[in-house]
Design a protein around this motif. Sequence first.
Motif, PDB file in Angstrom:
ATOM      1  N   ALA A  88       0.833  -1.210   0.000  1.00 49.30           N
ATOM      2  CA  ALA A  88       0.000   0.000   0.000  1.00 49.30           C
ATOM      3  C   ALA A  88       0.867   1.260   0.000  1.00 49.30           C
ATOM      4  CB  ALA A  88      -0.931  -0.006   1.207  1.00 49.30           C
ATOM      5  N   LYS A  89       1.909   1.275   0.821  1.00 48.69           N
ATOM      6  CA  LYS A  89       2.765   2.449   0.908  1.00 48.69           C
ATOM      7  C   LYS A  89       3.626   2.624  -0.340  1.00 48.69           C
ATOM      8  CE  LYS A  89       2.773   2.460   5.945  1.00 48.69           C
ATOM      9  NZ  LYS A  89       3.530   2.190   7.185  1.00 48.69           N
ATOM     10  N   ALA A  90       3.826   1.539  -1.070  1.00 46.49           N
ATOM     11  CA  ALA A  90       4.575   1.618  -2.318  1.00 46.49           C
ATOM     12  C   ALA A  90       3.689   2.050  -3.477  1.00 46.49           C
ATOM     13  CB  ALA A  90       5.221   0.265  -2.627  1.00 46.49           C
ATOM     14  N   GLY A  91       2.426   2.298  -3.190  1.00 45.76           N
ATOM     15  CA  GLY A  91       1.493   2.690  -4.236  1.00 45.76           C
ATOM     16  C   GLY A  91       0.925   1.526  -5.015  1.00 45.76           C
ATOM     17  N   GLN A  92       1.231   0.306  -4.599  1.00 46.80           N
ATOM     18  CA  GLN A  92       0.723  -0.896  -5.270  1.00 46.80           C
ATOM     19  C   GLN A  92      -0.550  -1.356  -4.567  1.00 46.80           C
ATOM     20  OE1 GLN A  92       5.211  -2.427  -5.261  1.00 46.80           O
ATOM     21  NE2 GLN A  92       3.882  -3.888  -6.300  1.00 46.80           N
ATOM     22  N   ILE A  93      -1.566  -0.485  -4.608  1.00 47.43           N
ATOM     23  CA  ILE A  93      -2.770  -0.745  -3.833  1.00 47.43           C
ATOM     24  C   ILE A  93      -3.511  -1.981  -4.331  1.00 47.43           C
ATOM     25  CG2 ILE A  93      -4.352   0.705  -5.188  1.00 47.43           C
ATOM     26  CD1 ILE A  93      -4.109   0.561  -1.350  1.00 47.43           C
ATOM     27  N   ARG A  94      -3.408  -2.265  -5.630  1.00 44.91           N
ATOM     28  CA  ARG A  94      -4.092  -3.455  -6.166  1.00 44.91           C
ATOM     29  C   ARG A  94      -3.429  -4.747  -5.703  1.00 44.91           C
ATOM     30  NH1 ARG A  94      -5.832  -1.848 -12.421  1.00 44.91           N
ATOM     31  NH2 ARG A  94      -7.144  -0.055 -11.823  1.00 44.91           N
ATOM     32  N   ASP A  95      -2.147  -4.680  -5.356  1.00 39.06           N
ATOM     33  CA  ASP A  95      -1.481  -5.843  -4.764  1.00 39.06           C
ATOM     34  C   ASP A  95      -1.777  -5.935  -3.266  1.00 39.06           C
ATOM     35  OD1 ASP A  95      -0.069  -6.789  -7.113  1.00 39.06           O
ATOM     36  OD2 ASP A  95       1.222  -5.027  -6.901  1.00 39.06           O
ATOM     37  N   ALA A  96      -1.986  -4.784  -2.647  1.00 42.36           N
ATOM     38  CA  ALA A  96      -2.238  -4.777  -1.203  1.00 42.36           C
ATOM     39  C   ALA A  96      -3.614  -5.329  -0.867  1.00 42.36           C
ATOM     40  CB  ALA A  96      -2.106  -3.350  -0.658  1.00 42.36           C
ATOM     41  N   ARG A 135      -9.291  -5.477   9.273  1.00 36.53           N
ATOM     42  CA  ARG A 135     -10.511  -4.972   8.633  1.00 36.53           C
ATOM     43  C   ARG A 135     -10.410  -3.460   8.394  1.00 36.53           C
ATOM     44  NH1 ARG A 135     -14.964  -7.628   8.089  1.00 36.53           N
ATOM     45  NH2 ARG A 135     -14.594  -9.017   9.862  1.00 36.53           N
ATOM     46  N   ALA A 136      -9.880  -2.726   9.379  1.00 42.68           N
ATOM     47  CA  ALA A 136      -9.722  -1.284   9.211  1.00 42.68           C
ATOM     48  C   ALA A 136      -8.738  -0.977   8.085  1.00 42.68           C
ATOM     49  CB  ALA A 136      -9.251  -0.654  10.524  1.00 42.68           C
ATOM     50  N   SER A 137      -7.654  -1.748   7.987  1.00 45.31           N
ATOM     51  CA  SER A 137      -6.673  -1.534   6.918  1.00 45.31           C
ATOM     52  C   SER A 137      -7.277  -1.839   5.554  1.00 45.31           C
ATOM     53  CB  SER A 137      -5.439  -2.406   7.154  1.00 45.31           C
ATOM     54  OG  SER A 137      -4.770  -2.055   8.346  1.00 45.31           O
ATOM     55  N   LEU A 138      -8.074  -2.890   5.482  1.00 43.62           N
ATOM     56  CA  LEU A 138      -8.727  -3.227   4.220  1.00 43.62           C
ATOM     57  C   LEU A 138      -9.700  -2.122   3.812  1.00 43.62           C
ATOM     58  CD1 LEU A 138      -9.387  -5.132   1.884  1.00 43.62           C
ATOM     59  CD2 LEU A 138     -11.009  -6.328   3.409  1.00 43.62           C
ATOM     60  N   ALA A 139     -10.438  -1.598   4.772  1.00 42.65           N
ATOM     61  CA  ALA A 139     -11.373  -0.517   4.470  1.00 42.65           C
ATOM     62  C   ALA A 139     -10.621   0.699   3.922  1.00 42.65           C
ATOM     63  CB  ALA A 139     -12.141  -0.127   5.732  1.00 42.65           C
ATOM     64  N   ALA A 140      -9.502   1.049   4.549  1.00 42.87           N
ATOM     65  CA  ALA A 140      -8.713   2.185   4.080  1.00 42.87           C
ATOM     66  C   ALA A 140      -8.160   1.931   2.679  1.00 42.87           C
ATOM     67  CB  ALA A 140      -7.579   2.469   5.060  1.00 42.87           C
ATOM     68  N   ALA A 141      -7.752   0.693   2.404  1.00 43.06           N
ATOM     69  CA  ALA A 141      -7.223   0.354   1.078  1.00 43.06           C
ATOM     70  C   ALA A 141      -8.320   0.465   0.022  1.00 43.06           C
ATOM     71  CB  ALA A 141      -6.640  -1.052   1.093  1.00 43.06           C
ATOM     72  N   TYR A 142      -9.515  -0.032   0.332  1.00 39.16           N
ATOM     73  CA  TYR A 142     -10.640   0.123  -0.603  1.00 39.16           C
ATOM     74  C   TYR A 142     -10.891   1.607  -0.887  1.00 39.16           C
ATOM     75  CZ  TYR A 142     -12.226  -4.784  -0.266  1.00 39.16           C
ATOM     76  OH  TYR A 142     -12.346  -6.141  -0.356  1.00 39.16           O
ATOM     77  N   ALA A 143     -10.890   2.430   0.172  1.00 39.63           N
ATOM     78  CA  ALA A 143     -11.159   3.854  -0.003  1.00 39.63           C
ATOM     79  C   ALA A 143     -10.086   4.511  -0.874  1.00 39.63           C
ATOM     80  CB  ALA A 143     -11.232   4.539   1.359  1.00 39.63           C
ATOM     81  N   THR A 144      -8.843   4.150  -0.647  1.00 38.54           N
ATOM     82  CA  THR A 144      -7.749   4.704  -1.454  1.00 38.54           C
ATOM     83  C   THR A 144      -7.893   4.323  -2.918  1.00 38.54           C
ATOM     84  OG1 THR A 144      -6.262   4.620   0.454  1.00 38.54           O
ATOM     85  CG2 THR A 144      -5.243   4.772  -1.722  1.00 38.54           C
ATOM     86  N   ASN A 145      -8.401   3.117  -3.155  1.00 39.89           N
ATOM     87  CA  ASN A 145      -8.549   2.619  -4.525  1.00 39.89           C
ATOM     88  C   ASN A 145      -9.849   3.092  -5.175  1.00 39.89           C
ATOM     89  OD1 ASN A 145      -7.290   1.014  -6.567  1.00 39.89           O
ATOM     90  ND2 ASN A 145      -8.829  -0.590  -6.236  1.00 39.89           N
TER      91      ASN A 145
END
Length: 806
Positions: free
Chosen positions: A553-561, A587-597
């Motif tokens: 996620a921090k590398a900008g590879q949100i689709r891999d995260a 679950r909170a991290s997944l929610a944040a990743a979905y929002a970023t994507n």
Amino acid sequence: MAAQQPGTSTHPGILLSGIVPPLADSFYMRTETGPDLLSGLPPGETVVLVHGDDSDALPAAQGGTGKTQLAVEFAHALWNGGLVEVLVWVTATNAESIITGFAQAANTVDAGSPGEGAEAAASRFVAWLAHTKRPWALIIDDLGDVADLEHLWPGGAAGRVLITTRLPAESFESRNVSVLPVPGLSRREALSYLSSRLTDHPDQRIEALDLGEDLDGLPLALAQATAVINARQQGCREYRTELGERRAHMSGLDGVSATVLATWSLAAECAHEIPPSGLAWATLALAAMMDHHGVPGAVLTSPASCSYITGRPSTAGGADQNMVRAAINNLATVGLVTIDPASSVRTVQMHASVQAAVRAWLPQADLEQVALAAADALLETWPEGDGGPQLDQALRDCAAALRANDGGMLWKTEAHPLLFRAGLSLENSRLSDAAIAYWQSILATSTRLLGPAHANAVVARDRLAAAYESAGRSAEAISVFQAALADRERNQGPEHPETIAARGHLAHAYQSAGRPTDAVAMYERTVADSERLLGPGHPVTLGSRASLADAYAKAGQIRDAIPRYETLLADAERMLGAGHPTTLSARASLAAAYATNGQAKPAIEQYERTAADQERMHGRDHPDAIAARASLASAYRTAGKLKDAIGQYERVLADRERVEGADHPDTIAARANLAFAYRSAGRLREAIPQYERTLADRERVQGPDHRDTLTTRSNLAACYQQARRLTDAIPQYERALADSERMLGAGDMETLTTRCNLASAYYTVGRLSDVVSVLQRALGDCERYLGPDHQMTQTVRQNLDAATQA
């Protein structure tokens, strides 16, 4: 003194940072030898209180002339008179304690940025002092080295600085300060002091003037003498006889006069006789091993302390704690310690010269025993988590004093665990430079005494690497972590659990250094090894998988995260349960990743589930549950579901007010978030009162120069402008611009933005000459600070061209 004092109650309109000691029961108002600090220390000036003339009877290193008590009197006068808006007391044990005190003050008067280190916060506080117009006072007590203030010298036109020190006056020759020597009491003052303290019968004061001369007017000695005379129901004549006999047998001690050696020993004997008899000496010895500025009360009533003081194993039950408290009170009765019942952090104070005398009288065997008891007591008392900056600093100060006087006991056989706890506290307090220096010292000592392969040396090296990483010294952190990994691979094998953990540490360092490719590769290796050797459900494996997903996620590879977060969540929920902290975090991290994507719907679903699980596990009023609802509200707002967002923001505000109170920073922030949600929904009639209330609260609680106050003022101005209330918007913009330029500088992005917003408001009401003037200044600042090709510079240039052609 009035009942209302710093640290014991809240004075309306005054912000207090630090712990102001109480005025001692033996305090005496000095009309001849005490400086009038209220009139002699005006705003914009600095006064340094130093020891009076050095002599055999009153050596400068000994102190005891009452400098700190004069500073306390000054602080109480400022507080009770409402003469300042900000009062800061910093105990200057060392550079670390000064940085901690300044950093705490910075966060009292102004908001810090996330992840800000203590050194940066301390510098921010000094800058705030220099620019603010709010009346303030800063007291730096017991400065041990002028170099500790080398890059943090405080000053400002609105404030007064008072420093107490045992350093000689010439140490401050290069500084623009007024140096005031503080001698012992004059003959008249000493006689008046003795007469006011000895009131049992007239004969008690016979030879009082002679006793004052015997004690050279030293307030410390006078306090102990009068306390013993009253406790034993003696007179001055009898005490002088004992004092003369005792002083004749006192051998020299560097920096402590024979007078103080005699008075403290007579006081110790007296305390030892008071019921519960026999406990005073052990209590005195234990307190003498720790910081003289104050030992937390819980340390002295811990199981280790109770065991040492009572002379038998103790679990620190009520009876034993009461005996120890009685012994401490006996020491206070005879003037050997001062007790601050209002402070759980600096509860018991003992003068440094008394501590030195007590330690000098301890045989080596007793010194080792009391040093070990003190170390165990500090370790038992130290909270596992964050105990708060004041308590952590007090415990570190006590540990540092113990290390300096332990006779090598803390390294006997191997390092005492206290040494590692103190280092971790430095890291947790974001004292990066101090942590690095500390771990370098521990690593060198453990390597020299125990060898480089000893567990103590290995842990110290790991902590040194982590301290480098925390300080942003990535190259040094990576170098040390790489060496640690190589050693573990060589000595323990590539598949040992500690080797796997070392690989994870190196991966984290790569990530912190901005090397995402290296971080991901190392985390992938760590995950593979953990799954193979420890199993997919092992906590280390799950933690490694979470770190790998974070790295993507921090590398900008949100689709891999995202798929890694999804599988991590599924496995954690299946193996640990829905309410486990690992599951909730995933679950909170997944929610944040979905929002970023940009996946608003699944993000909201996960945030809703997180909020429900937090509330089910911890209750609706738990901080984590309220924070989860705040995140859900933000997700609703980002997704354009403003009605749902407002409902959640309203609930969060109500919960914050009920649980934390209307003046808590989190409550004020929740009100600001609700105001923004109303504004985003176009509900300006509801947004404006919330912004107005937020601004009023921040001005009152955090002060007009707090960065959050500045931001709120700008937001209120923008909301007024949006509501076409330009007569209200323009004054707020003008005030926000003036404050921002003064506090942050002309080139700060917030200052530049506010200047442009003010120009927009002027344009709306047709004040074109003001528009041109403001935009010309904005363009000059943008070109100077951002460069001619910056997007904001280009936009301002275009707006200025349009305004001049209008």
